[in-house]
Design an enzyme around this catalytic site. Structure first.
Site, PDB file in Angstrom:
ATOM      1  N   LYS A 184      43.349  36.509  35.553  1.00 27.74           N
ATOM      2  CA  LYS A 184      41.927  36.738  35.846  1.00 27.74           C
ATOM      3  C   LYS A 184      41.147  35.425  35.698  1.00 27.74           C
ATOM      4  CE  LYS A 184      42.620  40.913  37.055  1.00 27.74           C
ATOM      5  NZ  LYS A 184      42.406  42.238  36.536  1.00 27.74           N
TER       6      LYS A 184
HETATM    7  C1  LIG Z   1      42.867  43.692  36.454  1.00 29.37           C
HETATM    8  C2  LIG Z   1      42.041  44.859  36.861  1.00 29.37           C
HETATM    9  C3  LIG Z   1      41.790  45.946  36.008  1.00 29.37           C
HETATM   10  C4  LIG Z   1      42.515  46.177  34.712  1.00 29.37           C
HETATM   11  O1  LIG Z   1      42.541  45.139  33.836  1.00 29.37           O
HETATM   12  P1  LIG Z   1      43.752  44.994  32.761  1.00 29.37           P
HETATM   13  O2  LIG Z   1      43.174  43.986  31.806  1.00 29.37           O
HETATM   14  O3  LIG Z   1      44.920  44.507  33.515  1.00 29.37           O
HETATM   15  O4  LIG Z   1      43.952  46.311  32.129  1.00 29.37           O
HETATM   16  C5  LIG Z   1      40.914  46.927  36.427  1.00 29.37           C
HETATM   17  N1  LIG Z   1      40.323  46.881  37.626  1.00 29.37           N
HETATM   18  C6  LIG Z   1      40.556  45.880  38.498  1.00 29.37           C
HETATM   19  C7  LIG Z   1      39.852  45.901  39.808  1.00 29.37           C
HETATM   20  C8  LIG Z   1      41.440  44.847  38.152  1.00 29.37           C
HETATM   21  O5  LIG Z   1      41.687  43.869  39.025  1.00 29.37           O
END
Ligand SMILES: *Cc1c(COP(=O)(O)O)cnc(C)c1O
Length: 369
Positions: A184
């Protein structure tokens, strides 16, 4: 040695190591410790809201956001068809039913014009997703939410710092959920955060994420809570990442501009859009393969892989996944985007030379030189 350009990798060139070492040396490695609060305060400030509540990942941030309003069996929650599966799964976690909405062709996010027809007496909330770094059309979504009294949870997992009409995502709905997974915009390994201006939602989130323990009476748990805490070590990395987020975001936008320039005039490819009311932070710079390309999407991805260039296909639309196959609707746009979309290498330390190599390779493969 064969070159390999991954889709993503984190950049730990700031205070990450110093802060983590401080946690280990001090013994404060669990969820108590100064970095959690510092990370929460700084991230809330970054989003332009009062409260930040750090949690163990982005999925539980979304789950907690639904729990805060007692959304459960018999309720419906509106979400986009084109998103990561977590957005749909959290609705099921609480026993509610996700109602899917097609994507908008120009922003790839939830189409606000199609929401109204899906609102029923059971509808309790909307979860717009700021997909691949582009904000959803929050003006229209909030107008509907206000009209029908719906709770709005922004899924901002992919869009730290993106803006709708000059306001940062996470500050536009009732509450915003972020992820700090390894790929991210900024990362804590695993981690997440809720952000909100609402004092009651923030208090309740803090309560539920820590086993619903009474503030006054230790080990008194008036209801079933959760352990959704983040560790001080994760928050230490997060704080160091956050200190450099403006640099990271500026570079990501530069990367997108460079891609757009290098792919200009290549008719086999359409590039990631940006609405005139939006600031897209291009989490993953993305392209669509058009009919004019010599190779189709999957062929192009395999050919890129052979040249040492990593890429990702777009998410499958939620309605195509077995747990959600009963969803009603057509979802033409989401289906089409999903079948044609590719995320390209987008990490902040990607060099301009590497982008030129990626684009030159794409142009040759699509035969659009
Ligand atoms: C990455 C992501 C999540 C979940 O995040 P995690 O930290 O992996 O649990 C939720 N929604 C979207 C759109 C994402 O890209």
């Amino acid at each position: 040695m064969k070159t390999f350009i991954p889709v993503y990798m984190p950049d730990f060139s700031g205070n990450e190591m110093t802060y983590v070492t401080d946690c280990v040396n001090s013994g404060w490695i669990s969820s108590l410790g100064k970095y959690v609060e510092r990370f929460e305060t700084s991230f809330a400030e970054f989003c332009g809201v009062k409260h930040g509540i750090a949690v163990s990942n982005g999925t539980v941030a979304l789950h907690l956001a639904l729990l805060l309003k007692d959304i459960g069996p018999g309720d419906e929650v509106i979400i986009p068809d084109l998103t990561f599966v977590a957005t749909a799964n959290v609705v099921r976690y609480v026993g509610a039913e996700p109602v899917l909405i097609d994507a908008e062709p120009f922003t790839w996010t939830i189409n606000p014009a199609q929401i109204k027809a899906k609102i029923t007496s059971k509808t309790k909330a909307i979860i717009p997703v700021h997909l691949y770094g582009h904000p959803a059309n929050m003006g229209e979504i909030m107008a509907l939410a206000n009209q029908y009294g719906l709770y709005v949870i922004e899924d901002a997992a992919e869009a730290h710092g993106a803006e709708y009409k000059g306001k940062r995502v996470g500050s536009l709905g009732d509450i915003g959920a972020f992820s700090f997974y390894g790929n991210k915009v900024i990362t804590t390994g695993e981690g997440g955060m809720l952000v909100t201006d609402d004092n009651d939602l923030a208090d309740r989130a803090r309560f539920l994420k820590d086993h619903a323990m009474s503030k006054e009476d230790r080990y008194w748990h008036p209801e079933v809570g959760y352990n959704y805490r983040i560790t001080n070590m994760q928050a230490a990395i997060g704080l160091a990442q956050l200190e450099r987020i403006e640099i990271i975001l500026a570079r990501k936008i530069e990367i997108a501009q460079k891609y757009k320039k290098e792919l200009e005039g290549c008719h086999g490819i359409a590039v990631q859009p940006e609405a005139n009311w939006a600031k897209n932070i291009y989490w993953m710079f993305s392209i669509l393969v058009t009919d004019e390309s010599h190779l189709n999407r999957n062929e192009l991805m395999s050919a890129l892989q052979e040249k040492g260039i990593d890429s990702r296909p777009f998410f499958y639309p939620i309605h195509q996944l077995p747990p959600y196959s009963g969803a009603r609707g057509d979802f033409f746009v989401a289906k089409d985007l999903s079948a044609r979309g590719i995320n390209l290498p987008s990490y902040p330390t990607l060099s301009n030379l590497q982008i030129e190599f990626v684009c030159q390779t794409i142009r040759e493969l699509c035969k659009c030189r």
